[in-house]
Design a protein around this motif. Structure first.
Motif: not given
Length: 150
Positions: A77-83
């Protein structure tokens, strides 16, 4: 008489100056708005802005406020990556971000890359998604238009 004329002129100049809009306050107001925009949660292009003209290849730098960048693979939660979506729009919240020539994934947690695009007008949409490539939606996207010059 000269002194009276001088005082009257000085008073008139002072009154006129006080009634003129200050460029400084206008600049402060617009800078303040820009700073508020920059502090809003979401994704942004750190080195490009809407309307820029670039020569290919060019570097893109991607940023995010309000979440943390981490490599794909697990759901935090609250994390991810770019596309990066080239000449397309954001991906609806919860939907998987496509993976093809126009939907670039930065699943290792990258925040910059070098792009080569054909000359002409293009849109670049930065989309943030979770560790399973599920989009955080339009609120976590940002689209700009650029022109690639010869």
């Amino acid at each position: 008489m000269k002194f009276k004329y001088f005082v009257s002129s000085l008073l008139l100049i002072t009154v006129m100056a006080c009634n003129q809009p200050s460029n400084e306050s206008e600049n402060h107001s617009s800078n303040s708005t820009e700073k508020q925009e920059q502090k809003r949660d979401g994704v942004y292009f750190a080195n490009l802005k809407d309307g820029d003209k670039v020569k290919s290849p060019f570097i893109i730098e991607m940023g995010v406020r309000g979440m943390e960048v981490e490599p794909a693979g697990k759901l935090d939660e609250g994390k991810g990556h770019h596309h990066l979506i080239i000449d397309g729009s954001f991906t609806e919240k919860g939907q998987m971000v496509a993976k093809d020539e126009t939907h670039l994934h930065f699943g290792k947690g990258q925040t910059s890359d070098t792009l080569s695009l054909s000359p002409g007008a293009h849109t670049l949409t930065l989309q943030f998604a979770n560790g399973l490539h599920q989009s955080y939606g339009q609120d976590w996207s940002n689209t700009i238009s650029i022109t690639v010059e010869n």
